[in-house]
Scaffold this active site. Structure first.
Site, PDB file in Angstrom:
ATOM      1  N   ARG A 106      32.815 -15.295  47.101  1.00 42.82           N
ATOM      2  CA  ARG A 106      33.368 -13.574  47.306  1.00 42.82           C
ATOM      3  C   ARG A 106      32.028 -12.852  46.552  1.00 42.82           C
ATOM      4  O   ARG A 106      31.439 -12.995  46.106  1.00 42.82           O
ATOM      5  CB  ARG A 106      34.689 -13.876  46.705  1.00 42.82           C
ATOM      6  CG  ARG A 106      34.780 -13.949  45.213  1.00 42.82           C
ATOM      7  CD  ARG A 106      36.059 -13.794  44.921  1.00 42.82           C
ATOM      8  NE  ARG A 106      36.272 -14.236  43.538  1.00 42.82           N
ATOM      9  CZ  ARG A 106      36.897 -15.281  43.019  1.00 42.82           C
ATOM     10  NH1 ARG A 106      37.074 -16.415  44.086  1.00 42.82           N
ATOM     11  NH2 ARG A 106      37.198 -15.555  41.676  1.00 42.82           N
ATOM     12  N   ASP A 107      32.663 -11.577  46.856  1.00 45.39           N
ATOM     13  CA  ASP A 107      32.252 -10.172  46.323  1.00 45.39           C
ATOM     14  C   ASP A 107      30.859  -9.938  46.664  1.00 45.39           C
ATOM     15  O   ASP A 107      29.814  -9.967  45.829  1.00 45.39           O
ATOM     16  CB  ASP A 107      32.254 -10.223  44.578  1.00 45.39           C
ATOM     17  CG  ASP A 107      33.727 -10.704  44.387  1.00 45.39           C
ATOM     18  OD1 ASP A 107      34.449 -10.712  45.012  1.00 45.39           O
ATOM     19  OD2 ASP A 107      33.902 -11.277  43.030  1.00 45.39           O
TER      20      ASP A 107
ATOM     21  N   TRP B 254      48.707  -7.156  39.921  1.00 38.82           N
ATOM     22  CA  TRP B 254      47.673  -7.526  41.065  1.00 38.82           C
ATOM     23  C   TRP B 254      48.602  -8.095  42.197  1.00 38.82           C
ATOM     24  O   TRP B 254      49.837  -8.703  42.049  1.00 38.82           O
ATOM     25  CB  TRP B 254      46.838  -8.793  40.499  1.00 38.82           C
ATOM     26  CG  TRP B 254      45.842  -8.919  41.528  1.00 38.82           C
ATOM     27  CD1 TRP B 254      44.583  -8.580  41.466  1.00 38.82           C
ATOM     28  CD2 TRP B 254      45.901  -9.879  42.711  1.00 38.82           C
ATOM     29  NE1 TRP B 254      43.609  -9.026  42.480  1.00 38.82           N
ATOM     30  CE2 TRP B 254      44.471  -9.764  43.324  1.00 38.82           C
ATOM     31  CE3 TRP B 254      46.678 -10.603  42.885  1.00 38.82           C
ATOM     32  CZ2 TRP B 254      44.026 -10.849  44.260  1.00 38.82           C
ATOM     33  CZ3 TRP B 254      46.592 -11.734  44.012  1.00 38.82           C
ATOM     34  CH2 TRP B 254      45.156 -11.519  44.602  1.00 38.82           C
TER      35      TRP B 254
ATOM     36  N   ASP C 146      38.737  -4.091  40.147  1.00 33.91           N
ATOM     37  CA  ASP C 146      37.205  -3.949  40.475  1.00 33.91           C
ATOM     38  C   ASP C 146      36.780  -2.494  41.187  1.00 33.91           C
ATOM     39  O   ASP C 146      37.390  -2.284  42.227  1.00 33.91           O
ATOM     40  CB  ASP C 146      36.668  -4.851  41.045  1.00 33.91           C
ATOM     41  CG  ASP C 146      37.127  -6.233  40.670  1.00 33.91           C
ATOM     42  OD1 ASP C 146      37.673  -6.511  39.894  1.00 33.91           O
ATOM     43  OD2 ASP C 146      36.305  -7.263  41.260  1.00 33.91           O
TER      44      ASP C 146
ATOM     45  N   GLU D  72      31.712 -13.791  39.420  1.00 30.24           N
ATOM     46  CA  GLU D  72      32.298 -12.703  40.391  1.00 30.24           C
ATOM     47  C   GLU D  72      31.442 -11.590  40.456  1.00 30.24           C
ATOM     48  O   GLU D  72      30.321 -11.269  39.463  1.00 30.24           O
ATOM     49  CB  GLU D  72      33.611 -12.246  40.030  1.00 30.24           C
ATOM     50  CG  GLU D  72      34.408 -13.437  39.669  1.00 30.24           C
ATOM     51  CD  GLU D  72      36.019 -13.258  39.429  1.00 30.24           C
ATOM     52  OE1 GLU D  72      36.963 -13.721  39.903  1.00 30.24           O
ATOM     53  OE2 GLU D  72      36.183 -12.389  38.244  1.00 30.24           O
TER      54      GLU D  72
HETATM   55  C1  FRU Z   1      37.221  -9.790  39.993  1.00 32.00           C
HETATM   56  C2  FRU Z   1      37.806 -10.513  41.166  1.00 32.00           C
HETATM   57  C3  FRU Z   1      37.070 -10.423  42.336  1.00 32.00           C
HETATM   58  C4  FRU Z   1      37.908 -10.520  43.494  1.00 32.00           C
HETATM   59  C5  FRU Z   1      38.951  -9.445  43.161  1.00 32.00           C
HETATM   60  C6  FRU Z   1      40.216  -9.548  43.723  1.00 32.00           C
HETATM   61  O1  FRU Z   1      37.865  -9.074  39.004  1.00 32.00           O
HETATM   62  O2  FRU Z   1      38.714 -11.565  40.739  1.00 32.00           O
HETATM   63  O3  FRU Z   1      36.341 -11.824  42.134  1.00 32.00           O
HETATM   64  O4  FRU Z   1      37.123 -10.175  44.733  1.00 32.00           O
HETATM   65  O5  FRU Z   1      38.791  -9.173  41.496  1.00 32.00           O
HETATM   66  O6  FRU Z   1      40.914  -8.429  43.327  1.00 32.00           O
END
Ligand code: FRU
Length: 474
Positions: free
Chosen positions: A159-160, A53, A29, A211
């Protein structure tokens, strides 16, 4: 310190020519996009040790035009409280946080801590919100000692944070993705936050976890202000997998009320996720500027790039158009893109075959049934067609696709209007971005042809404008 802005080597297969990519390793992101003192900042979810990731950091790049980027050192590192997940940045002009001064307002990053130990131990309170600040134009960051600023209330997906300054109520507002809903918080100082309200769809959905929300207002062509809530959903996007929705409605500083119940997509392609908008764009500019992560969680970690994984979309300007009783969110390439387009040529039928690997085309005629076919010497091909009011893209033969059963498929999307009068297409080494009728319909798709694809034929199109696109890397 500048790490590099060095040219990427031609042999790096699939490295985009005019899209942002990390020099190496994993990116997802876009985070903390903000404009300050002549620079656009792009932070991003970054794992510096692998092409998949992993423990998340905030990578960093700056640009004077959102097109040419200078990669900078990692901005925020994980620590004992956890990985640094997605979030936003604001300039605290009045030093409400007290973390800078009025003369040197702090840049404040608001992000999610994701505690991997907590997650492993089976508890559900492992995500919380935190802040960090910079007093040197985003070059170095200090974490606030009172973190977390919003502890976890006992909810697994929490989150986010995206923070905005809400002028009318003179307070900071945070939108936060909480499982399958959005929580709205308010604050006077970016450190103490109050829960104001919660927004959830009125009907059951199977969109998975929500998200990366965003909230901003736009003025439609009749001069009416509307609020737009962006929500990225983890599954059931228009082409399957992850994608970003928007809701249009009203927001009074506490509560969001949508005008509609139907689902609306920011982009109908498979590969535009977690996109949000820049903060602190000066009023004299006034644009709402957006970039997304050009991938899809269905296959993001297995796409066939080697040193690096993932690119951002080209930056886009969002506008709101009223059509009948409904509002449509339009996204068009920012005008800064013009600077990297080489002088255009008019191409008529039978003149195709271009050896360019990155180019834009524009069609300015009314289209009803039409198609464009791209191919290479290996007979790999990709087509975009307009058929019965739908856009259909076919990447079943477009090169590498065995890495995921979800990739090499046909995508279809209904157009929200009858007549097509303008089409813009941006083609890079591994992506195609389609903008129809001034961005009233958008489709972003990844492709991995073995060698570059050129336009080899069209149907129902008499001529178009063709411009090669220059590399954004020196
Ligand atoms: C979206 C997400 C977010 C999170 C991040 C983790 O792609 O899953 O919700 O903060 O990526 O990398």
């Amino acid at each position: 310190m500048v790490i590099d802005s060095i040219a990427v080597k031609a042999e790096e297969m699939y490295r985009p020519v005019f899209h942002f990519t990390p020099k190496e390793n994993w990116m997802n992101d876009p985070n903390g996009m903000v404009y300050y003192q002549g620079e656009y900042h792009l932070f991003y979810q970054y794992y510096p040790d692998d092409t998949v990731w992993g423990p998340m950091h905030w990578g960093h790049a700056v640009s004077k035009d959102m097109i040419h980027w200078q990669r900078l050192p990692i901005a925020i590192y994980p620590d004992e409280k956890g990985y640094i997940f997605s979030g936003s940045c604001v300039v605290d002009w009045n030093n409400t946080s007290g973390l800078g001064s009025k003369q040197n307002p702090p840049m404040i990053a608001i992000y999610t801590y994701h505690d991997p130990e907590g997650e492993k131990s089976g508890e559900i309170t492992f995500q919380s919100q935190a802040i960090a600040y910079s007093l040197d134009k985003g070059r170095t960051w200090s974490k606030y000692e009172g973190n977390p600023v919003i502890p976890n209330p006992g909810i697994r997906d929490f989150r986010d944070p995206k923070v905005i300054w809400h002028r009318e109520s003179k307070q900071w507002v945070m939108v936060l993705a909480v499982k399958d809903r959005i929580n709205f918080y308010s604050s006077k100082n970016l450190k103490d936050w109050q829960l104001e309200s919660e927004f959830k769809k009125q009907y059951e959905t199977d969109e998975g976890v929500w998200e990366c929300p965003d909230l901003f207002s736009l003025i439609d062509q009749d001069g009416h202000e509307k609020w737009v809530l962006l929500v990225s959903v983890n599954s059931k996007g228009p082409q399957g997998g992850s994608a970003t929705q928007y809701l249009v409605g009203n927001f009074d500083g506490n509560t969001f009320l949508p005008d509609h119940t139907e689902t609306k997509w920011v982009d109908f392609g498979a590969d535009n996720y977690a996109g949000v908008t820049f903060s602190d764009i000066p009023n004299v500019d006034g644009r709402r500027l957006f970039m997304g992560w050009m991938s899809n969680w269905q296959y993001a970690q297995v796409v066939p790039t080697e040193k690096w994984r993932s690119a951002m979309t080209i930056p886009r300007e969002l506008t709101l158009k009223k059509m009948g009783e409904k509002h449509l969110l339009c996204s068009k390439p920012v005008q800064e893109m013009e600077a990297i387009l080489k002088p255009s040529k008019r191409i008529t039928e039978n003149e195709y075959r271009s050896s360019q690997i990155s180019y834009a085309i524009e069609i300015d005629e009314t289209l009803t049934s039409a198609s464009i076919r791209f191919s290479n010497e290996l007979d790999e091909s990709f087509t975009i067609a307009i058929e019965n009011g739908e856009i259909v893209t076919d990447r079943t033969q477009a090169g590498k696709n065995t890495f995921s059963k979800d990739f090499g498929v046909i995508h279809k999307a209904q157009l929200p209007f009858k007549e097509i009068s303008n089409v813009k297409l941006f083609v890079d080494t591994s992506s195609v971005e389609l903008f129809v009728n001034d961005g009233a319909f958008v489709m972003t798709e990844l492709l991995f042809p073995t060698t570059p694809l050129s336009i080899i034929s069209t149907k129902g199109i008499h001529q178009f404008k063709f411009s090669a696109i220059q590399s954004i890397w020196k």
